[in-house]
Design a protein around this motif. Structure first.
Motif, mmCIF file in Angstrom:
data_model
loop_
_atom_site.group_PDB
_atom_site.id
_atom_site.type_symbol
_atom_site.label_atom_id
_atom_site.label_comp_id
_atom_site.label_asym_id
_atom_site.label_seq_id
_atom_site.Cartn_x
_atom_site.Cartn_y
_atom_site.Cartn_z
ATOM 1 N N LEU A 113 -7.054 4.510 -3.404
ATOM 2 C CA LEU A 113 -6.192 3.430 -2.714
ATOM 3 C C LEU A 113 -7.026 2.817 -1.526
ATOM 4 O O LEU A 113 -6.990 1.464 -1.250
ATOM 5 N N GLU A 164 1.971 1.786 -3.452
ATOM 6 C CA GLU A 164 0.981 2.371 -4.530
ATOM 7 C C GLU A 164 1.025 3.928 -4.100
ATOM 8 O O GLU A 164 0.765 4.566 -4.939
ATOM 9 N N LYS A 183 0.802 -1.290 -0.123
ATOM 10 C CA LYS A 183 -0.066 0.029 -0.012
ATOM 11 C C LYS A 183 0.769 1.315 0.126
ATOM 12 O O LYS A 183 0.400 2.349 -0.555
ATOM 13 N N TYR A 200 1.166 6.490 -6.783
ATOM 14 C CA TYR A 200 0.076 7.599 -7.184
ATOM 15 C C TYR A 200 0.561 9.003 -7.064
ATOM 16 O O TYR A 200 0.419 9.801 -8.166
ATOM 17 N N LEU A 248 1.747 -4.273 -9.427
ATOM 18 C CA LEU A 248 1.304 -3.271 -8.360
ATOM 19 C C LEU A 248 -0.201 -2.687 -8.814
ATOM 20 O O LEU A 248 -1.039 -2.536 -8.104
ATOM 21 N N SER A 249 0.104 -2.170 -10.186
ATOM 22 C CA SER A 249 -1.313 -1.571 -10.642
ATOM 23 C C SER A 249 -1.175 -1.403 -12.361
ATOM 24 O O SER A 249 0.179 -1.490 -12.722
#
Length: 646
Positions: free
Chosen positions: A482, A457, A454, A461, A547-548
């Motif tokens: 998130l 992330e 997290k 971001y 991750l994303s």
């Protein structure tokens, strides 16, 4: 205009019940035109018996179909084939004629159409017909730079639209009036009118018209440096228009290119070039001189921003050829401007100044004050005349053109701090986040063992926020991304804990608190370095692998386009780097035809790996019900027989 979908259903039903009834056929043709289904409209029209194809109604609809499908010269040819019909033409047909003349930029034809409209307005006409003719004449006057006459025609037409209770007419006229004020550098009035048009369309309009209004509103936000609002509106508009191959699609691509030319971010050069190229491709397909010349001008600017002087230079002969035989002083001024930019980039400053002077003379003949000031600013920049540049800054500010105020500041920064406001990505001893592959942190070149998903992330971001040119990421925006499943109080508490843990582990300056949320501090990234240097070795895998897929629009797109351009560049000389990057790109864009072909070219026909790559791609495309492009099959057929794939 109230409910086109139901109108279409009723029109289709009427035609199915009475296919030989001319009124039913003409009604369905008109509906197909409103639906922008031009091929079907033309097929219906051509199904008429031979005797009916000599009628005035067939002729009028054929002119309108050519106009709506952007075949402007064909429309003019059809108009001139039947002079016996000219005096009987409907206002709708005359409006189509006027639009085609504007797009083909023939001065004598503009005068002819203006006179024809003035004569037709003396007849006994409906409110709709008067609106159509006044709107057309206003746009013709606008093309002749007769701004007061244009404004008067639009205001009068707006009265007829209001009296008729037509929201669609009102919206389009507010859009026209916004354009007049925008050209005259009255930005505040332009904002008022375009927002009014947008609101009307939002409440009543069809998707295509709304998309056009969104893009125009985005342009106004761009001029007032509301870049994020402009980007959001333009991207929404492009999503709606991207399958139309229309002038509107070309325009929104060019607006986005101009946005990224003006918005100084890490990814702006890549995106500016991408959208300019997309707009130019559409413009070439349309073949409309005004639109194509504007696209070429923007493409030259974007190639230079990207740093490719040769690509910009290669566009100039096409630009010059497209203007041959046309009376388009505004575009000729832009050609001189584009030439000046290329000469300057080639270190020919005297040549650049000469062409800027040519552009300036042409813009002065049009009395286009904003463009006069912009070209004079370029001359002042080359002459390092900061005092005169400040006079342009005052003028831009007085007319609400804040984007151009920023441009003056970029050319002539008042303080060293303004010029160096961007945090360096290569501060000695600073942290670094790597996102071009498995996400990791490093310091002094050594990887830090850090497994908090997290937290990574959150850093990712904030990195995307910085790359996209935004000063901060608001708290509510972060928790939506998130912590979508938590209630707001719980999400805010979790975010505060996240910030505390990051600062404790990595240092207090890694995350900055801002007025509305947070921003990334003194931490560099491989993504920003790649966008700045193009170093292919920075790519070690898929962006944000594991991750994303990314959070903010534009950042991933910029990286995809940057790696694509690097592959194309490396593929010309061969080598394993192009093949390696191609495989990474294909993992990121597994269902994209162009990506597959680019990767196969990068790998080369003498590498057996291309066969297995092709086979796996073929399976993927079949799973989503699509076939591979024929050119990929052709590519494989070029290979030795031992590597053929059925």
């Amino acid at each position: 205009e109230v409910d086109l979908k139901t109108a279409a259903q009723l029109g289709e039903l009427a035609f199915s019940l009475a296919s030989n009834h001319l009124e039913a056929l003409f009604l369905l043709v008109e509906i197909r035109l409103l639906e922008r289904r031009f091929t079907e409209a033309n097929t219906l029209l051509e199904s008429l018996p031979e005797v009916e194809r000599a009628s005035i109604r067939y002729w009028q609809f054929s002119v309108q179909i050519c106009k709506e499908s952007t075949r402007f010269r064909s429309a003019l040819e059809r108009w001139h084939q039947h002079p016996e019909f000219h005096g009987l033409a409907t206002p709708k047909t005359i409006q189509s004629l006027a639009w085609c003349i504007m797009e083909t930029a023939i001065p004598s034809e503009i005068e002819y159409a203006t006179d024809l409209i003035s004569k037709t307005l003396t007849r006994d006409l409906s409110l709709q017909d008067r609106y159509l003719l006044l709107d057309a004449r206003g746009n013709l006057k606008l093309r002749l730079n007769q701004y007061l006459d244009a404004k008067n025609d639009f205001i009068k037409a707006l009265e007829f639209a209001s009296a008729a209770g037509s929201h669609l007419w009102r919206a389009k006229l507010c859009n026209d009036l916004a354009h007049v004020h925008y050209i005259q550098d009255d930005t505040r009035a332009a904002v008022n009118y375009i927002e009014m048009a947008y609101q009307i369309m939002l409440e009543h309009g069809q998707a295509f018209d709304l998309a056009h209004m969104q893009a125009r509103l985005g342009v106004v936000y761009l001029e007032t440096t509301q870049f994020e609002k402009a980007e959001s509106l333009m991207q929404q508009s492009r999503e709606i228009l991207q399958h139309t191959d229309s002038i509107e699609l070309c325009e929104v691509n060019l607006h986005l290119a101009n946005l990224y030319l003006s918005w100084n971010t890490a990814h702006s050069a890549v995106l500016a070039r991408w959208y300019a190229s997309s707009g130019l491709n559409v413009a070439r397909g349309l073949g409309v001189p005004f639109t194509l010349c504007l696209a070429l001008f923007r493409a030259v600017q974007c190639e230079l921003k990207f740093g490719d002087v040769n690509a910009a230079k290669d566009l100039l002969p096409e630009f010059s050829t497209r203007l041959e035989g046309l009376e388009m002083p505004g575009m000729k001024a832009r050609l001189a401007w584009a030439t000046a930019l290329v000469l300057e980039a080639s270190n020919d400053v005297p040549g650049a100044l000469e062409h800027y002077q040519t552009a300036l003379t042409l813009f002065r003949s049009l009395n286009d004050l904003s463009l006069i000031h912009q070209v004079e600013l370029e001359i002042d920049r080359l002459n390092q005349d900061s005092a005169r540049a400040r006079t342009h800054e005052v003028w831009f500010a007085a007319h609400g053109l804040l984007r151009l105020v920023q441009l003056v500041e970029r050319y002539f920064p008042k303080t060293v701090e303004i010029a160096a406001s961007k945090v360096s990505m290569t501060i000695e001893g600073s942290l670094r986040i790597n996102v071009l592959g498995n996400v990791s942190l490093e310091q002094h070149g050594k990887t830090i063992n850090y497994r908090g998903r997290k937290r990574l992330e959150f850093l990712g971001y904030l990195l995307e926020t910085r790359i996209s040119g935004r000063h901060e990421a608001p708290t509510l925006e972060i928790i939506d991304a998130l912590y979508p499943d938590l209630l707001e109080p719980e999400a805010k508490s979790a975010l505060k804990q996240l910030v505390y843990l990051l600062r404790s582990k990595l240092g207090a300056d890694v995350i900055q608190s801002t007025q509305q949320g947070y921003a990334l501090g003194t931490i560099g990234s491989d993504a920003e370095e790649f966008l700045e240097t193009g170093n292919p070795s920075l790519w070690q895998g898929v962006y944000l692998q594991g991750l994303s897929d990314g959070w903010l629009p534009g950042v991933r797109d910029a990286l995809v386009q940057a790696i694509r351009q690097k592959i194309e560049s490396l593929a010309k000389t061969g080598g394993k780097q192009a093949a390696r990057l191609g495989q990474i790109l294909l993992e990121m864009e597994p269902y994209d035809h162009d990506t597959l072909e680019l990767t196969l070219r990068a790998i080369g026909t003498d590498d057996a790996f291309s066969a297995s790559l092709y086979r796996s791609a073929k399976i993927r495309f079949e799973q989503i019900g699509e076939s591979l492009p024929n050119s990929s099959d052709a590519f494989l057929r070029m290979r030795d027989e031992s590597f053929q794939v059925d």
